[in-house]
Design a protein around this motif. Structure first.
Motif: not given
Lengths: 272, 272
Positions: A12-31
């Motif tokens: 349906k989506k023509k995609s087999f992508l998985v998005v990894g959520l390696d969420t790191d306070l040092d790397k996310i936008p400061k705001h």
């Protein structure tokens, strides 16, 4: 989610992508740091911006555990947000767990029931009775580490037991586990040339493939050697998508990176 | 805690017992269920009743994760209680973690910094760059799975790479890792006959030994083949101590079970 539902989503989506959520306070936008739960706010924005381009999300559990109780709260909110708003997404707890029987059952309950993930990643070192407790959960998927994308993979995984590499022994042995139809495997994209051999052992199973992009793996190579008639591939990208920008436009930048991968996937799917 | 401090504690207490905190709401005494945090109250009572008889505590992380946020809170309270009241205890996060570099660093931060455990158990399947990030933490110990006490250990661990079993390859390879003096190993008591070979590879390292009692391993055998001049053994018992009684007297019953193990250990230490 059943494997067939996952396959439908891919078509349906023509995609087999998985998005990894390696969420790191040092790397996310400061705001975002002024928000009450910056990790969740970041994840929510990334998910909303990319959900039509991917078929799954993979929170990397270490990144949440590192923040203790607060991190666990952010993880819980993230998986609940996914399940409430995008139930068609295949959710992967990238946890690399595995222990003796009754302990593995506890890990399985933690991720399959308490958090309601569709799947979890597992290390196979402790063998059958460390993996089967996960496989006992109907409608859930257990993703066993086979051949990982890091250098350390050569320490043990590619060593030979008799004439067979350890990772092949893992693939072959795991096929004999009860409910082995609920197995998927981690195979790093940096070792795409191994995929022919891997497909000889597990011709149908889904593979979760990290290492495309950031770690140097090629999407084309992975598809050439790893794709099945039901696609059989989930390609993960984490840093290459979620940290494209550290400014206010981070979600849009993530969307663009995801879009570019989805388009490459669509091009490949069209040639089938 | 340094290894030398641990050795001192062993000599002082005439014990190398570690009490496993596999705390399960279905198994703890019913009267505790009316408490706000039954898991913590159970752990606290067990710790207070056994702390002079053992040198360490090993919460089995799966049992806490299974209860989600509430379980994580109980874990945090338990480790804080230990560190605040019994800082001489060696604390082990039995977590069986392990992932690629930056992710392992996150797990290490979670358990060594956020929760301030002295040590963590690790699965070696992903090799050097999955273990070394843990070893980078000074004053902390990384306990690698070598030969586990379950049946599944025969799936891969005892298979031979060339002339050497996988678990021996793990022992030998891990010795080359940076800061390998911070390594300890899990070796199941149900396989005490393997200890001579193991000691030939790692003559000095501490071993964390599960499986004495409940799983059928013999304390005498483990000591005969595994003990070093600095003892080098931590013998864990979980169910055999903490679930001796499900009534009001549970803590006293746990104390008696721990006392009986400590006395057996003292008898062995006196013969040295």
């Amino acid at each position: 989610m059943t494997t067939q539902e996952l396959v439908s989503q891919i078509h349906k989506k023509k995609s087999f992508l998985v998005v990894g959520l390696d969420t790191d306070l040092d790397k996310i936008p400061k705001h975002l740091l002024k928000e009450e739960d910056p990790i969740f706010e970041f994840n929510k924005a990334i998910i909303d911006a990319t959900q039509d381009l991917c078929v799954g999300y993979k929170p990397n559990i270490a990144f949440y555990e590192a923040y203790g109780l607060e991190g666990w709260k952010s993880l819980e909110k993230t998986i609940n947000y996914l399940n409430d708003n995008y139930p068609e997404q295949f959710t992967i707890a990238d946890a690399k767990r595995g222990d003796i029987g009754n302990t593995s059952t506890r890990y399985a309950k933690a991720f399959f029931e308490t958090l309601n993930f569709d799947s979890i990643t597992i290390a196979p070192y402790m063998g059958r009775d460390s993996v089967e407790p996960f496989l006992a959960f109907e409608g859930k998927h257990t993703i066993v580490l086979a051949l990982t994308s890091n250098k350390g993979a050569f320490d043990f995984q590619t060593q030979k037991i008799g004439n067979q590499e350890v990772y092949k022994k893992v693939l072959e042995t795991s096929k004999t586990y009860e409910n082995s139809d609920r197995l998927m495997y981690v195979v790093g994209a940096t070792k795409a040339e191994y995929l022919t051999d891997i497909r000889a052992i597990i011709p149908e199973s889904f593979l979760l493939v990290p290492g495309v992009g950031a770690q140097g793996g090629s999407l084309e190579e992975v598809c050439k050697y790893g794709m099945t008639k039901d696609i059989g591939l989930l390609v993960n990208s984490s840093r290459g998508i979620i940290y494209k920008s550290q400014e206010e436009d981070f979600a849009q930048a993530a969307r663009e990176a995801a879009k570019s991968m989805q388009e490459a996937m669509q091009a490949i799917l069209q040639t089938l």
